[in-house]
Every structure is written in structure tokens, then in C-alpha cells.
Design an enzyme around this catalytic site. Structure first.
Site, PDB file in Angstrom:
ATOM      1  CG  LEU A 127      -1.833   1.182   1.417  1.00 57.24           C
ATOM      2  CD1 LEU A 127      -2.847   1.293   0.271  1.00 57.24           C
ATOM      3  CD2 LEU A 127      -2.609   1.084   2.748  1.00 57.24           C
ATOM      4  CD  GLU A 364      -0.613  -4.039   9.546  1.00 54.63           C
ATOM      5  OE1 GLU A 364      -1.789  -4.183   9.887  1.00 54.63           O
ATOM      6  OE2 GLU A 364       0.128  -4.986   9.217  1.00 54.63           O
TER       7      GLU A 364
END
Ligand SMILES: Cc1cc2nc3c(=O)[nH]c(=O)nc-3n(C[C@H](O)[C@H](O)[C@H](O)COP(=O)(O)OP(=O)(O)OC[C@H]3O[C@@H](n4cnc5c(N)ncnc54)[C@H](O)[C@@H]3O)c2cc1C
Length: 384
Positions: A127, A364
Site C-alpha cells: 500500500l 499499519e
């Protein structure tokens, strides 16, 4: 100190025993050496796969173990206490399998999941980019659709398992700017144009490779698309809800390991004619550490049980990640303090735990971003 666990089934107790046995035999003997050499323990992941621990929360129909998330997370916690690179590696792998398991077509699930969750293939989740971290929806890696699939160009940054993974779950732009222009694509390793940067020289978790992943006109078939075009950001965020619980469990594991080392040391070390554990200044510090660890564990388990019950759990997952990782930073720092000068050298593992703790506040979604997630859920419009 062995953690007493209230697990839902005898099978779950067996899984925890299996994990502890694996840590004693395969993890403990090599963690210090591999961490200092920066060596990735691929064989440990092969063993995790062979023992069924790489697919715990996924359906047995596809090679998983059908375990509730609360059980999977406690296995992650145990592994992270033994070696964060392994616990976090399992968490990242599980996150990387999620898009196919939850959003893939029946065909994709049948074709891909057995090898992904069965331990044949190790996953990575792509990501972040050099210029888009917290603002993940600003990503610029592009997948251009053509008659026979996609051509991908761009650079992903900070990718755990970069260069050692067998597949990369990629978020790339297939449409306009913003979250709705992002799609999720599964990229196998070994494709032409797919290359990796030099592993980052990190403060801790040195045996877990973190690299850039570069896409230079990488060709993917149409079947690489997971979910619908434009659905990638929603998939990425849904994956991260579960991933954040994995990070919370890792934080509890690392903190528990640091606490155990501190208690053992304080019970033996003598100064001024007494064991240092008998000085209230140390005893109270240990009492606070024990309490904070128990509270963090209870919080991630509560979020996991909501997930297992099919209830919304994203805000609780953000709280668990925030609380557990801040707790871990504090507990590991205090563990170094309990050992005094011996805490600051590599003869004891507590300095490693303190270095490992820091990354958990960043990955995260940083802890500032967790606060953003939690505070947004408090606004009147989100509660309507
Ligand atoms: C070891 C390691 C492994 C990683 N593994 C992966 C992986 O496998 N896959 C992957 O995709 N990514 C991975 N990451 C990337 C990680 O998720 C990002 O580093 C993280 O999301 C932060 O992004 P950034 O580093 O670009 O920092 P930035 O987003 O630039 O943030 C810098 C600072 O600004 C703060 N900030 C930013 N926006 C706000 C805001 N709105 N309000 C308040 N504060 C804000 C941040 O909290 C931070 O303190 C990994 C990172 C590391 C270090």
C-alpha cells in the site's frame, strides 16, 4: 512466565501448545543470531505452513484452519514474544491473504487460497509509497487496463517481505485521483519488470526484510484483479482493520517477553543487601507493567470477539493497536530500566524488545492515524 489463556476450545489450547513448542525448538535457538545478522528465517515460515499456522482464520475448505480471530491473534502474540519478525510476518501474511479470501471470486478463492493459506506461498501487502504513507489514498502507482490485462508502473515503499514474498497484494490506481480510483491486484513474484530495493537498515526487526517494490511495465492478466475496479481502497482498509489487531497482538507479545525478562532479573539481582524486586520502586513498576499488558490483551480480544461475531470492530481495532503499541513502548523501556546497565547491552534481550516496540507505533497506520480513526467515529454524523 507462561500466560494463562481462556481459550474457546480444546483445539485452540492444542494450537497454543504447538506454537510454544515450535518457539522453543525452532525460534529461540536462532533469534539472536539471525537478528544480528539480518537473516530472514524463511524455514520458520515453511514450518508454520506445514503445521497449519499460516492459515488459521481462513476456511478449511480452502486449506485454512477455521479458527476464530481471537485464537489466531493469541498465536500471533506467542510468536511475537519469541521473535517479532515471525509474529509480525504471520500477521502481514494473513493481511495479504485477506483480499482474496474476503473479496475474491469463487474461482480465485478455489485457485489461489489453498497455496496462500496452506503455507506454500508467503505474502506481502503493498500500500505505502515513498510519497504517500498516512495519506494512502494519494498513491500514484498506476495499473493501466489494456485488451489483455494491466500494465503496472510505480514504486511501493516499506514493504515487509519485499524480495522474499511469493505474491504481492498491490493497491494501484486504475482510475481518477482519490480513494475511488484505486484497485487491488494480485502480483506473483518473478514477473518481468518487478524488482526490489536494498533492504532498509532498520532500528530493529532486522531479520524481517523491508524493501521498495518497483514496477516497471509489469504485465498482469485481467484475472489479477481482486474485487471490482475502484474497490481497492475499501479492500485495503478492511484488511487493515484485521491487520491492526495483529499488530496489537504483536505488541502484547513483545511487552510480555520484556516483562518476563524484567521479573526474572529483579527476582535475582541484589543491591543494598536485598533483591531489587523487594524495593517498592521496582515492584510497583513491575505491577504497572503487568496491569498494562493485561489491559491491552483484553482490549484486542474484545475487538477480535466483535469481529468473530460479525459485528463492526474497526474502531475497537484502532483502539487496541493504539493502546497496545504505546503500552509496549513504555513496558519495554521500563524493562531496560529494571535491568539497569545490563538492560542496555545485547547480553539480555530487553534492548531488542525496546527497539522492536518502536516500529509497532508506526506500521499499519501510525498511532496519530489511529487517533484520527477513533475520533472520527465520535462525530455526530458518523454515529447517525
Ligand atoms: C518496518 C516497516 C514495515 C512496514 N511494512 C509495510 C508493508 O508491509 N506494507 C505497506 O504498505 N507499508 C508498510 N510500512 C509503511 C508504514 O505503514 C508507514 O510507514 C506508515 O503508514 C506511516 O507512513 P510514512 O512513513 O510515510 O509517514 P508519514 O505519513 O509521512 O507521517 C509522518 C508523521 O506525520 C504524522 N501524520 C501524518 N498525517 C497526520 C495527520 N493527518 N494527523 C496527525 N499526524 C499525522 C504521522 O503520524 C507521522 O508521525 C512499513 C513501515 C515500516 C517502518
Amino acid at each position: 512466565m507462561t500466560v494463562e489463556r481462556a481459550l474457546p476450545t480444546p483445539e485452540a489450547h492444542d494450537l497454543i501448545d504447538l506454537t510454544r513448542d515450535l518457539i522453543a525448538k525452532e525460534v529461540a535457538p536462532r533469534v539472536a543470531g539471525d537478528e544480528s545478522a539480518g537473516r530472514f528465517p524463511r524455514e520458520v515460515f515453511t514450518t508454520l505452513g506445514a503445521t497449519g499456522l499460516l492459515g488459521l482464520p481462513y476456511p478449511s475448505e480452502y486449506g485454512g484452519a477455521d479458527q476464530p480471530y481471537e485464537v489466531y491473534l493469541q498465536v500471533v502474540e506467542e510468536l511475537a514474544a519469541g521473535w517479532l519478525a515471525v509474529g509480525l510476518g504471520l500477521s502481514v501474511h494473513t493481511l495479504s491473504c485477506f483480499p482474496v479470501a474476503a473479496f475474491g471470486s469463487d474461482e480465485q478463492r478455489a485457485e489461489l487460497l489453498p497455496d496462500m493459506v496452506g503455507g506454500e506461498l508467503l505474502g506481502a501487502y503493498c500500500l505505502s509509497e515513498p510519497a504517500s504513507g498516512s495519506d494512502a489514498a494519494a498513491l500514484t502507482t498506476r495499473a493501466v487496463a489494456g485488451p489483455d490485462g494491466y500494465t503496472v508502473d510505480g514504486v511501493k515503499a516499506w514493504i515487509t517481505h519485499g524480495g522474499v514474498a511469493d505474491f504481492y497484494m498491490l493497491m494501484a490506481r486504475t482510475g481518477d485521483k482519490g480513494a475511488r480510483g484505486i484497485s487491488c491486484l494480485r502480483v506473483p513474484s518473478g514477473l518481468e519488470g518487478l524488482t526490489y530495493g536494498v533492504p532498509e537498515h532498520k532500528m530493529g526487526m532486522r531479520s524481517s526484510p523491508t524493501t521498495q517494490v518497483r514496477f516497471d511495465s509489469v504485465r498482469l492478466p485481467q484475472s489479477a484483479l481482486v474485487g471490482a475496479e475502484g474497490e481497492g481502497f475499501r479492500i485495503a482498509m478492511a484488511a487493515l482493520d484485521g491487520g491492526r489487531l495483529g499488530i496489537a497482538a504483536c505488541a502484547v507479545g513483545v511487552a510480555q517477553a520484556a516483562f518476563d525478562a524484567a521479573v526474572a532479573y529483579a527476582g535475582e539481582r541484589r543491591q543494598f543487601g536485598s533483591r531489587i524486586i523487594d524495593f517498592q520502586g521496582i515492584g510497583f513498576m513491575l505491577a504497572d507493567m503487568a496491569t498494562q499488558i493485561a489491559a491491552a490483551r483484553a482490549l484486542y480480544l474484545e475487538a477480535a470477539r466483535l469481529r468473530d461475531a460479525g459485528r463492526p470492530y474497526g474502531t475497537k481495532a484502532a483502539m487496541a493497536k493504539l493502546f497496545a503499541t504505546d503500552m509496549c513502548m513504555k513496558v519495554t523501556t521500563d524493562a531496560v530500566q529494571v535491568l539497569g546497565g545490563y538492560g542496555y547491552v545485547e547480553d539480555f534481550p530487553v534492548e531488542r524488545y525496546m527497539r522492536e516496540a518502536k516500529v509497532l507505533q508506526i506500521v499499519e497506520g501510525t498511532n496519530q492515524i489511529q487517533r484520527l480513526v477513533i475520533s472520527r467515529a465520535l462525530t455526530p454524523e458518523s454515529r447517525r
